[in-house]
Design an enzyme around this catalytic site. Structure first.
Site, mmCIF file in Angstrom:
data_model
loop_
_atom_site.group_PDB
_atom_site.id
_atom_site.type_symbol
_atom_site.label_atom_id
_atom_site.label_comp_id
_atom_site.label_asym_id
_atom_site.label_seq_id
_atom_site.Cartn_x
_atom_site.Cartn_y
_atom_site.Cartn_z
ATOM 1 N N ASP A 32 0.860 -1.197 0.000
ATOM 2 C CA ASP A 32 0.000 0.000 0.000
ATOM 3 C C ASP A 32 0.885 1.232 0.000
ATOM 4 O O ASP A 32 2.081 1.147 0.311
ATOM 5 C CB ASP A 32 -0.932 0.012 1.231
ATOM 6 C CG ASP A 32 -2.210 0.808 0.993
ATOM 7 O OD1 ASP A 32 -2.123 2.038 0.829
ATOM 8 O OD2 ASP A 32 -3.293 0.199 0.966
ATOM 9 N N GLY A 76 -13.274 6.541 -2.054
ATOM 10 C CA GLY A 76 -13.879 7.262 -0.943
ATOM 11 C C GLY A 76 -15.383 7.152 -1.011
ATOM 12 O O GLY A 76 -15.912 6.524 -1.926
ATOM 13 N N SER A 118 -17.020 -2.388 -8.632
ATOM 14 C CA SER A 118 -18.000 -1.780 -7.713
ATOM 15 C C SER A 118 -19.373 -1.696 -8.352
ATOM 16 O O SER A 118 -19.491 -1.541 -9.584
ATOM 17 C CB SER A 118 -17.530 -0.370 -7.369
ATOM 18 O OG SER A 118 -18.575 0.376 -6.828
ATOM 19 N N TYR A 149 -15.726 7.418 -11.137
ATOM 20 C CA TYR A 149 -15.274 6.250 -10.363
ATOM 21 C C TYR A 149 -15.882 4.973 -10.956
ATOM 22 O O TYR A 149 -15.196 3.970 -11.165
ATOM 23 C CB TYR A 149 -15.687 6.438 -8.901
ATOM 24 C CG TYR A 149 -15.515 5.217 -8.019
ATOM 25 C CD1 TYR A 149 -14.266 4.861 -7.524
ATOM 26 C CD2 TYR A 149 -16.613 4.431 -7.659
ATOM 27 C CE1 TYR A 149 -14.108 3.745 -6.702
ATOM 28 C CE2 TYR A 149 -16.472 3.325 -6.834
ATOM 29 C CZ TYR A 149 -15.223 2.979 -6.363
ATOM 30 O OH TYR A 149 -15.067 1.883 -5.551
ATOM 31 N N LYS A 153 -14.088 1.753 -12.944
ATOM 32 C CA LYS A 153 -14.284 0.361 -12.512
ATOM 33 C C LYS A 153 -14.701 -0.505 -13.708
ATOM 34 O O LYS A 153 -14.239 -1.629 -13.867
ATOM 35 C CB LYS A 153 -15.359 0.290 -11.415
ATOM 36 C CG LYS A 153 -14.886 0.801 -10.061
ATOM 37 C CD LYS A 153 -13.836 -0.131 -9.479
ATOM 38 C CE LYS A 153 -13.420 0.259 -8.087
ATOM 39 N NZ LYS A 153 -12.216 -0.459 -7.645
ATOM 40 N N GLU A 191 -15.189 8.769 4.291
ATOM 41 C CA GLU A 191 -16.007 7.715 4.890
ATOM 42 C C GLU A 191 -17.314 7.538 4.125
ATOM 43 O O GLU A 191 -17.803 8.454 3.492
ATOM 44 C CB GLU A 191 -16.291 8.031 6.372
ATOM 45 C CG GLU A 191 -17.166 9.246 6.648
ATOM 46 C CD GLU A 191 -16.407 10.573 6.562
ATOM 47 O OE1 GLU A 191 -15.282 10.569 6.042
ATOM 48 O OE2 GLU A 191 -16.967 11.584 6.989
ATOM 49 N N LYS A 192 -17.882 6.332 4.238
ATOM 50 C CA LYS A 192 -19.135 6.042 3.550
ATOM 51 C C LYS A 192 -20.289 6.122 4.537
ATOM 52 O O LYS A 192 -20.080 6.282 5.741
ATOM 53 C CB LYS A 192 -19.052 4.667 2.909
ATOM 54 C CG LYS A 192 -17.837 4.576 1.996
ATOM 55 C CD LYS A 192 -17.775 3.277 1.300
ATOM 56 C CE LYS A 192 -17.969 3.505 -0.174
ATOM 57 N NZ LYS A 192 -18.373 2.287 -0.855
HETATM 58 P P1 NAD Z 1 -9.635 1.774 0.902
HETATM 59 O O1 NAD Z 1 -9.532 3.160 0.358
HETATM 60 O O2 NAD Z 1 -9.711 1.603 2.361
HETATM 61 O O3 NAD Z 1 -8.431 0.882 0.338
HETATM 62 C C1 NAD Z 1 -7.795 1.132 -0.878
HETATM 63 C C2 NAD Z 1 -6.316 1.210 -0.596
HETATM 64 O O4 NAD Z 1 -5.613 1.439 -1.812
HETATM 65 C C3 NAD Z 1 -5.933 2.362 0.358
HETATM 66 O O5 NAD Z 1 -5.318 1.882 1.523
HETATM 67 C C4 NAD Z 1 -4.999 3.214 -0.470
HETATM 68 O O6 NAD Z 1 -3.932 3.797 0.281
HETATM 69 C C5 NAD Z 1 -4.481 2.193 -1.478
HETATM 70 N N1 NAD Z 1 -3.923 2.894 -2.641
HETATM 71 C C6 NAD Z 1 -4.478 3.915 -3.333
HETATM 72 N N2 NAD Z 1 -3.650 4.342 -4.268
HETATM 73 C C7 NAD Z 1 -2.519 3.580 -4.172
HETATM 74 C C8 NAD Z 1 -1.302 3.551 -4.874
HETATM 75 N N3 NAD Z 1 -1.072 4.404 -5.888
HETATM 76 N N4 NAD Z 1 -0.362 2.638 -4.532
HETATM 77 C C9 NAD Z 1 -0.589 1.781 -3.502
HETATM 78 N N5 NAD Z 1 -1.733 1.763 -2.791
HETATM 79 C C10 NAD Z 1 -2.699 2.663 -3.127
HETATM 80 O O7 NAD Z 1 -10.903 1.117 0.187
HETATM 81 P P2 NAD Z 1 -11.658 -0.244 0.520
HETATM 82 O O8 NAD Z 1 -13.000 0.133 1.032
HETATM 83 O O9 NAD Z 1 -10.804 -1.153 1.315
HETATM 84 O O10 NAD Z 1 -11.864 -0.817 -0.957
HETATM 85 C C11 NAD Z 1 -10.999 -1.796 -1.540
HETATM 86 C C12 NAD Z 1 -11.402 -1.993 -2.991
HETATM 87 O O11 NAD Z 1 -12.763 -2.372 -3.096
HETATM 88 C C13 NAD Z 1 -11.236 -0.729 -3.851
HETATM 89 O O12 NAD Z 1 -10.801 -1.098 -5.121
HETATM 90 C C14 NAD Z 1 -12.639 -0.198 -3.926
HETATM 91 O O13 NAD Z 1 -12.834 0.605 -5.071
HETATM 92 C C15 NAD Z 1 -13.449 -1.481 -3.970
HETATM 93 N N6 NAD Z 1 -14.828 -1.275 -3.503
HETATM 94 C C16 NAD Z 1 -15.057 -0.975 -2.190
HETATM 95 C C17 NAD Z 1 -16.359 -0.763 -1.763
HETATM 96 C C18 NAD Z 1 -16.670 -0.412 -0.336
HETATM 97 O O14 NAD Z 1 -17.840 -0.244 -0.025
HETATM 98 N N7 NAD Z 1 -15.696 -0.304 0.550
HETATM 99 C C19 NAD Z 1 -17.432 -0.867 -2.677
HETATM 100 C C20 NAD Z 1 -17.147 -1.164 -4.002
HETATM 101 C C21 NAD Z 1 -15.842 -1.390 -4.419
#
Ligand code: NAD
Length: 322
Positions: A32, A76, A118, A149, A153, A191-192
């Protein structure tokens, strides 16, 4: 010993995934751009770096991992994705990461990868009726996501599936629907809804009001993170490449979400509806395909997940005030 690579391991879902893979006995490398703010990582190896950088990406995908999970994204809640202010960054950053990961995973001959798409990629025109949104996997086209976004995806899920077809990559694609739980972002603007509502309720006196974006009649479903991880592992290890929804089909309005959290907190909370970014009018996971292909679908109640999440966020709020 089996090995796994979790990209985005400093994030919310990635952090939980690392824990689960460790419980299963994997050797795990997490990657990360930052450490997880809310919990110590359990990864055997945690590498900090920028996955937009191809050389760095190559240096961490350096062996034949049994499983590679690509969760890293510029991400986000509605306050980040739907304001329009971050569109260029969201598209550029996440697409660059995915272009790097798909190509390097293929060149390293990684046999099993996973990509988290997503529900935001579903067309806006099917999500105008809050009581009856259509998010069946087959309804994705003609494409019309309501955010950049979502477009990114959609592009990236197609990218991974094209590598499957043309280069023999064996990638699995899930479309996550609103994942929530402890150890996620709960303040700061990314946050969501479930985390924001828990934070607002935890920091408000019984009888007072909290601010809700829009009229609160927009509908959504929310999936507890443990079930998201369960679905992710089942899909990754299955013969089905997806895309498939991983979400809950217990649809509620945002007003109902507030009422459940208030009830858990034992508070009477009024709602002050204010203008704000709200996204589509209605969204719910359609779980027919996952049930059919994996013989499994999420089943835990929203309330059960919110109880655990509220307890954790209330503790964060108290710690921050102290
Ligand atoms: P999150 O933002 O907590 O985790 C994503 C991580 O990616 C972060 O820790 C961020 O630092 C890291 N990141 C971003 N850019 C980076 C880079 N250039 N190099 C290295 N690391 C990098 O989000 P999450 O909620 O854990 O989501 C994980 C995945 O699931 C994402 O792809 C998100 O789009 C997808 N998703 C999540 C949800 C949800 O409700 N949480 C819904 C649909 C899809």
């Amino acid at each position: 010993m089996k090995s796994a690579l979790v990209l985005g391991a400093g994030g919310f879902i990635g952090g939980h995934l690392v824990k689960r893979l460790k419980k299963e006995g994997f050797w795990v490398r997490g990657v990360d751009i930052k450490f997880n703010e809310h919990a110590e990582t359990e990864a055997d190896d945690f590498v900090i770096g920028d996955l937009r950088d191809q050389a760095f990406c190559r240096s961490v995908i350096d062996r034949n991992f049994d499983e590679v999970y690509q969760l890293a994204a510029d991400m986000g809640g509605a306050g980040y994705i739907f304001t329009g202010e971050h569109d260029a960054d969201i598209m550029h950053n996440s697409a660059t990461i995915n272009l790097n990961v798909a190509d390097i995973a293929h060149k390293r001959n990684i046999k099993r990868t996973f990509y988290s798409s997503s529900a935001c990629m579903y067309p806006a025109y099917n999500q105008e009726d809050p009581d009856n949104p259509n998010c069946a996997e087959g309804s994705a086209y003609p494409a019309a996501p309501d955010s950049e976004y979502g477009w990114e995806k959609l592009f990236s899920e197609r990218l991974f599936l094209a590598y499957n077809r043309n280069h023999g990559l064996s990638n699995r694609v899930a479309r996550y629907h609103n994942i929530f739980g402890p150890e996620g972002t709960w303040d700061g603007g990314k946050e969501k809804a479930p985390a924001a509502v828990c934070r607002k309720v935890a920091s408000t006196k019984s009888g007072d009001a909290i601010e809700i974006w829009g009229d609160g009649l927009q509908t959504r479903s929310f999936l507890y993170v443990d079930e998201c991880i369960e679905g992710t592992l089942r899909l990754t290890r299955s013969d089905f490449e997806g895309p498939v929804n991983i979400g809950s089909d217990e649809m509620v309005t945002i007003n109902q979400l507030v009422d459940i959290v208030a009830d858990i907190a034992g508070k009477k909370i009024e709602k002050n509806h204010i203008p704000g970014p709200t996204g589509v009018r209605g969204r719910n996971s359609d779980n027919q395909l996952i049930q059919e292909k994996l013989g499994w679908a999420p089943s835990q109640s929203l309330r059960a997940g919110l109880e655990k999440t509220y307890e954790w966020i209330e503790w964060q709020v108290r710690r921050n005030v102290a």
